[in-house]
Each structure stands twice: as structure tokens, then as C-alpha cells.
Design an enzyme around this catalytic site. Sequence first.
Site, PDB file in Angstrom:
ATOM      1  N   CYS A 280       0.856  -1.192   0.000  1.00  0.00           N
ATOM      2  CA  CYS A 280       0.000   0.000   0.000  1.00  0.00           C
ATOM      3  C   CYS A 280       0.890   1.239   0.000  1.00  0.00           C
ATOM      4  CB  CYS A 280      -0.927  -0.007   1.203  1.00  0.00           C
ATOM      5  SG  CYS A 280      -1.952   1.482   1.332  1.00  0.00           S
ATOM      6  N   CYS A 283       0.121   3.429   3.678  1.00  0.00           N
ATOM      7  CA  CYS A 283       0.585   2.935   4.983  1.00  0.00           C
ATOM      8  C   CYS A 283       1.747   1.961   4.859  1.00  0.00           C
ATOM      9  CB  CYS A 283      -0.569   2.271   5.730  1.00  0.00           C
ATOM     10  SG  CYS A 283      -1.232   0.797   4.907  1.00  0.00           S
ATOM     11  N   HIS A 300      -4.395   2.076  -9.451  1.00  0.00           N
ATOM     12  CA  HIS A 300      -3.573   2.132  -8.242  1.00  0.00           C
ATOM     13  C   HIS A 300      -4.164   1.205  -7.182  1.00  0.00           C
ATOM     14  CE1 HIS A 300      -1.987   6.229  -9.663  1.00  0.00           C
ATOM     15  NE2 HIS A 300      -0.990   5.362  -9.716  1.00  0.00           N
ATOM     16  N   CYS A 306      -7.077   2.344   4.233  1.00  0.00           N
ATOM     17  CA  CYS A 306      -6.648   3.645   3.721  1.00  0.00           C
ATOM     18  C   CYS A 306      -7.707   4.250   2.803  1.00  0.00           C
ATOM     19  CB  CYS A 306      -5.316   3.514   2.987  1.00  0.00           C
ATOM     20  SG  CYS A 306      -3.903   3.165   4.072  1.00  0.00           S
ATOM     21  N   CYS A 321      -8.237   9.781  -5.974  1.00  0.00           N
ATOM     22  CA  CYS A 321      -7.296   8.712  -5.637  1.00  0.00           C
ATOM     23  C   CYS A 321      -6.221   9.271  -4.705  1.00  0.00           C
ATOM     24  CB  CYS A 321      -6.672   8.151  -6.911  1.00  0.00           C
ATOM     25  SG  CYS A 321      -5.290   7.015  -6.635  1.00  0.00           S
ATOM     26  N   CYS A 458      -1.226  30.823   4.846  1.00  0.00           N
ATOM     27  CA  CYS A 458      -1.092  31.266   3.463  1.00  0.00           C
ATOM     28  C   CYS A 458      -2.361  31.983   3.011  1.00  0.00           C
ATOM     29  CB  CYS A 458      -0.788  30.081   2.550  1.00  0.00           C
ATOM     30  SG  CYS A 458      -2.125  28.872   2.481  1.00  0.00           S
ATOM     31  N   CYS A 466     -20.082  27.029   0.673  1.00  0.00           N
ATOM     32  CA  CYS A 466     -20.108  26.497  -0.706  1.00  0.00           C
ATOM     33  C   CYS A 466     -18.814  25.810  -1.098  1.00  0.00           C
ATOM     34  CB  CYS A 466     -20.411  27.623  -1.697  1.00  0.00           C
ATOM     35  SG  CYS A 466     -19.110  28.892  -1.792  1.00  0.00           S
TER      36      CYS A 466
END
Length: 508
Positions: A280, A283, A300, A306, A321, A458, A466
Site C-alpha cells: 500500500c 501505509c 492504483h 486507507c 485517488c 497562506c 459552498c
Amino acid sequence: MDEKTKKAEEMALSLARAVAGGDEQAAIKYATWLAEQRVPLRVQVKPEVSPTQDIRLCVSVEDAYMHTVTIWLTVRPDMTVASLKDMVFLDYGFPPSLQQWVVGQRLARDQETLHSHGIRRNGDGAYLYLLSARNTSLNPQELQRQRQLRMLEDLGFKDLTLQSRGPLEPVLPKPRTNQEPGQPDAAPESPPVGWQCPGCTFINKPTRPGCEMCCRARPETYQIPASYQPDEEERARLAGEEEALRQYQQRKQQQQEGNYLQHVQLEQRSLVLNTEPTECPVCYSVLAPGEAVVLRECLHTFCRECLQGTIRNSQEAEVACPFIDSTYSCPGKLLEREIRALLSPEDYQRFLDLGVSIAENRSTLSYHCKTPDCRGWCFFEDDVNEFTCPVCTRVNCLLCKAIHEHMNCREYQDDLALRAQNDVAARQTTEMLKVMLQQGEAMHCPQCRIVVQKKDGCDWIRCTVCHTEICWVTKGPRWGPGGPGDTSGGCRCRVNGIPCHPSCQNCH
């Protein structure tokens, strides 16, 4: 070399073979002829005249186009050059008449042996030049006849002619009986039927798709004669080719049907499991076959835990993904049936509710029921003024954006203005928001117009209602109408390496 010298060499070689073979009469005959011609000879006794052990011969082959390749042949030193040509013909398909051998830096003749040219141990070399076959007409009968003549020469029969039994008297030609004067003796021999190979000039049968000698394809311009009738051998070959084609088509059909059934079975599954051990990328757990899930859109592979965590923590209706590394972030999405199979019924219902909430908040034509804690909402149009909530059954006024049963819109707005004058808390809150907007500590969301505030960090913020991504320094949307990654609109920060504003602190 003149004819007399050539004849003398042939007689000397014949004498050597006769002596080696114990043929006294032939040896006397050849020695007498050589003595009569006063041919100077040098006789040398060799300890091993005709070695028979197999050796490996290194042959450099070159054709008329200067293409060179090296091959290895298993030969015997007592083999003649003619036998060597036959071996190359049987193994590689090059007719003997197209072979020119150079051994020991001189041209080798057919009746000479390899031993006479110094070929005696493993690794000895020879050179084979393949002549151009374009000006040569070859056919199976001529090749077989030449091979038989070389075999007779190897046995010691040279210039052999067959004589009829009976007295050796000249036989007079039979007079013509039923033939008119001036009529030809016989019809000219018809040319062989078939196509000529453009590579080796071998005459192949009309129905053969490739050359029998060099496997070159039949010329595309050749047409099989309409009156041609295949012989028994050709009919057997054609029948074999048809049977092989039928079996190939049958196996291909079976393979296609098997692949289709496999795809149908795979499509009926909600999740595609791994068939090989994998790791994986989130993890780093090592997963045995059947323990990981392969995403259909991007292929993938992740563990179930996960993927479940990714879905639960997603703030978008489309779950991306989770694969990401230093150079690549996968843009693939999880399919709805994959999400449904991974989550429990309760978690899946919460995920659906999140998607509905996001759709409501991102639409400018959505309206939520004003009843406290009610989940009802709708999309409204310009000609609709009221919305009856299907959850609480209360009637909402779309003009006033409120519920004012037993009052019309004018009565409700007058009552609202009167209550606002007496509501000190509401008035103070309104004044505080105005000050924050004036001082730049807050701004209106460019999508839903609610007041949003940046605490720290930032210049990228997300509207809590929304979920629009906002550039704080430009007070506008971060991306264009296409969503994340669309630089056709928005602040276009870092496009061509230019920040969106001189005070930009990275709106990523």
C-alpha cells in the site's frame, strides 16, 4: 589455367584416390596417362590421409549485397567441397550452383577435400560467397540431377554415361513413317508452371504462398492460372493449411469468448482485488493477493483501511485517488460502486448527505428551508415564489427568504424592520462585520456572498458553506470555472512563474 594443366590435376587427384582406395587397375591407368604426358609430380606420404572425426568449421558467409554473417558447421576433413555445398543446401536452402567457397585463400573445386585445404581441427575457417541468383533458372529436377552427379563423382564415377545392352554398334535413327515432310520432330518443351522466386529464382508451384527454398513471399502481381489443377501433394498441403486455419480461428474464438466472460464477471464485482502481492503506497503495508483493492479508473492499489479513511475525510462529492509522490498526483476518482462497497451503510449515507449538501451550497439557485434543523431544500426558478418543504411541510417565501405564515410579504418586512431597531445584539453584530470588511480583515465569498475571515497562514482559504477555493490577497476565486487546476480564470497564481499579487504569500 589451360585445359591440359586442369586435366593433369584431375588425373593426379584420381590417382591419389585410387591409391588410397586400393584400386590397382585405376591407379595403373592414371599413372600411365601421367607418365605418357610427362607431368612433373611430387609424391608425399601423409600419416592421416582421410581423417573421419567430426570437427567444427567456422564459415563467414557474404552475399551480393555485402551482408556478412558467421555460421558454424559440423564437418569431416575427408568431405569434398561438393558434399559441403549439399550440406549448406539442405540446412539453409542455398543451391550449390550459387555457392562459391574460398578455403586457404584459394577457390575450392568440388572434387577437392577439406583435408587437402588444411581443414583438420576445430575452429578452422572458410569463406562462402553467395552468387546472385537473378540470372539463374532453378527447379527441383535440376537440383536433384546435379546432386546425384556430385554423389557419383564422390564415388569415383566421373563423366558417366549409360550404355544400352547389346553390341556396341551405332544405332541408326528410325526413319519417319507417319510424319509429313517439313513437320517438326517434337513440340518444344513447355515452360514449368509456377512462379519464380525473386530471391533465389526457384520455380515454385502456383498455389504456394512462399518460396520452398528461401521462404520469400510470392510476388503480389502473380496470378494463379485459371486452368491449373493442383497435384496430389499440393491438395494435401492446401487441405492441411485450411485445417490449420480452421483450428486457429476456433482457438481464437474460444479465447475471445473466454476473455469476454472474464470481463463480464469482473464487471459484476463491486471491487477489483489484487492478484499479486503488493504494498500500500499510503501505509506501506505488505498485502497478500486478495487483500488490496485495485481502483478501476487509475489501477492504483491500496488497502481497504486507507481507502475508507480517504472517503470519510473527503470534503468533496468526488473522492480523488490518494496516490501522490514527489512528481505526480493521481487525478483519478473512486467510482460510486467502489465507495458503496468499501463503506458501512451508515458511513455511505453520511457520504451521500455530504454530496447533497455540497451540491446545495454550490448552486446559486438553491434554497434551504428556514425551519431550524430541517434538512429540506430545493432548486427554484424565477416564476416560483413559494416552496413547501417536503420534510417539515412549512411554506417558505422565496421572495423574503423566510417563513411568514398568516402575513403577506409587506407585513413581514415592516415587522422585520421594527424588530431590528429594538434588537441591540443583531445591530452590534452587523456593525462589527461592516468594520471588518472595511479594514480588510474579512471578505465576501465570491460565490455565496457570506462573510469569510482568514485567521493565519497562506493566502488560500475555502468557504465553509459552498466550499469555493478563494485567493485572499485578490479577494476572488482561486481557480477558473473548471475547478481545481483550471488557470483560465481565478487569480492565475504562478502561471508562467508570476505570482497573482505582489503581496501573495502562496495561495497554492
